[in-house]
Structures are given as structure tokens and as C-alpha cells.
Scaffold this motif. Structure first.
Motif: not given
Length: 253
Positions: A111-132
Motif C-alpha cells: 500500500x505504501x509503494x509509489x508504483x510497482x517495482x518488483x515481481x513475485x517471489x514464488x518461492x514464498x508466495x506460490x502456496x497462497x497465490x495458487x487458490x486465487x
């Protein structure tokens, strides 16, 4: 031809600087499409500092024949608005559920970022992204993940069910015209080849402009779509909106 999707966040930002509905996001969307753009992108954030939830609903009704791409963080919490005439932010995924855009680009911005500046790290986020991803695909929404040009991460994107990735092109834009240009560009070329190898569609966006877009488009493999907003808005001020759209289209032929 690579599709051109115009990001209208900056138009909304100008509107929000005054207590007014001018300039109209929907009107500018229609003008971009009439000038030849293939689609419209918006990135609603919880603070609604530019695109608001109501804009997304209005655009969903307008864009019946052109592609509608909504991007944002699926983990961002809803927020209450105390600004006059601005509805509460219902949450990014709720907006997508209600509008059912052609494409949803998931982005890991805070929420604090001025703009998007990096991609996902799927070694950390894959499990919670998959059901979405599964839910969005059940709504017949194409899913793209905002990613850095890292081959191992791109393969993980395929493994959890993404349809496409959008390469974060900020590093390429920063290196353009410098000694590091070719080395940085090669990383994106390699990433595009991996995406093609595993069967992921390829999008790109961030700081692409009339100077650096042609080289990028003609270097990477199977580029399906670019999303351009900030540079486009600046060019529209200088060139006029219709001419700016056509200038970007000429870079993508």
C-alpha cells in the motif's frame, strides 16, 4: 502484432487532484480505443489515489469488445474512505469478482509503494497465490503474474497455473542507452524464451516508452501485450492523445 493496453491511472490521478469528475476515465478509455489501442489497464489501490472501484465498474460496462485488464495486489486489505463522494474500497479480489475482466494481473505491491517495482517471489508466495489463480480462472478471467526476468521463477508461475506473466521492465528502461543495456536486455530475452518453453503467454510493462519500446518488442520472444501508462500520458500531453496511441502502435508492428 503485440497488443497495446493503455493504463489510465494517471488520468484518474489528475481527476482526483480536484473535487470533480473531470477528466473522465471512461471518456479517455473510449478515445484510446477509437485511436487504435487494443485494451485498457487499471490498477486500483486500497487508498484509491488514482483509479477507484467505481471506475472499474464503469469501465467493465464500457469495454464490451476491447480487452479489460485489472491489475493489483490480491492480498491488499479493503479500506474505508472518508473522502466526499468516494465509495469504500471493497478489496481487489472483490472488484475482480464483480467486473470479471478479460485479464487480471496480480502484482505484489504494498500500500505504501509509489508504483510497482518488483515481481513475485514464488518461492514464498506460490502456496497462497495458487487458490486465487484457481478462483480467477473459474470466473473465466485470464491470470497474469507480475514477474522479474528470472527463469526459475517463471517456471514456478507455470506450475501454479498462471496463463501469462508480465515482465517488470523497469530495469530494462533504466539501462536503456547505457553500457549495461545489452546485458540487461539479454536477461529479458532469456526470460521470454523460458516463458515460451513452458507455455506461458508473455506481457510486459513499466517505464516502456517511445524510445525503448521498439528494441524491446523486437528482441523478446512472443510478446503478446504491453501495458503503458505514465509515459503514454506524458506523450499524450505533447503529441495529443490520438497521435500518441498511433506512435506506440507503430513501435509494436
Amino acid at each position: 502484432m503485440t497488443a497495446l493496453s493503455i493504463n489510465l491511472n494517471k488520468i484518474a490521478l489528475i481527476r482526483n487532484s480536484r473535487d470533480t469528475e473531470y477528466p473522465s476515465v471512461s471518456l479517455h478509455a473510449a478515445r484510446c480505443l477509437n485511436a487504435g489501442a487494443h485494451g485498457i489497464t487499471v490498477h486500483p489501490r486500497p487508498d484509491q489515489r488514482h483509479i477507484r472501484a467505481d471506475d472499474c465498474y464503469e469501465l467493465a460496462n464500457l469495454l464490451t469488445t476491447a480487452e479489460f485488464n485489472i491489475e493489483g495486489n490480491p492480498f491488499a486489505a479493503p479500506m474505508h474512505s472518508d473522502r466526499k463522494g468516494v465509495s469504500d474500497y471493497p478489496g481487489f479480489l472483490e472488484i475482480v469478482r464483480q467486473t470479471k475482466p478479460d485479464q487480471c494481473t496480480l502484482v505484489p505491491d504494498s500500500n505504501q509503494q509509489l508504483t510497482s517495482d518488483h515481481g513475485f517471489d514464488l518461492t514464498q508466495d506460490a502456496e497462497r497465490l495458487a487458490p486465487i489463480i484457481d478462483e480467477l480462472k473459474s470466473l473465466k478471467v485470464r491470470v497474469s503474474l507480475f514477474m522479474d526476468p528470472t527463469p526459475e521463477q517463471i517456471r514456478l508461475a507455470k506450475d501454479i497455473g498462471a496463463d501469462r506473466i508480465e515482465l517488470y521492465t523497469g530495469p530494462y528502461a533504466h539501462a536503456f542507452g547505457s553500457r549495461e543495456q545489452d546485458e540487461v536486455l539479454q536477461a529479458f530475452v532469456s526470460a521470454s524464451e523460458v516463458a515460451a518453453e513452458v507455455g506461458l503467454g508473455l506481457n510486459a510493462g513499466h517505464d516502456l516508452n517511445l524510445h525503448n519500446l521498439f528494441l524491446f518488442k523486437n528482441s523478446v520472444t512472443n510478446l503478446l501485450e504491453v501495458s503503458i501508462g505514465h509515459a503514454f500520458t506524458v506523450d499524450a500531453i505533447e503529441l495529443g492523445l490520438d497521435r500518441a496511441v498511433k506512435s506506440y502502435l507503430s513501435c509494436l508492428k
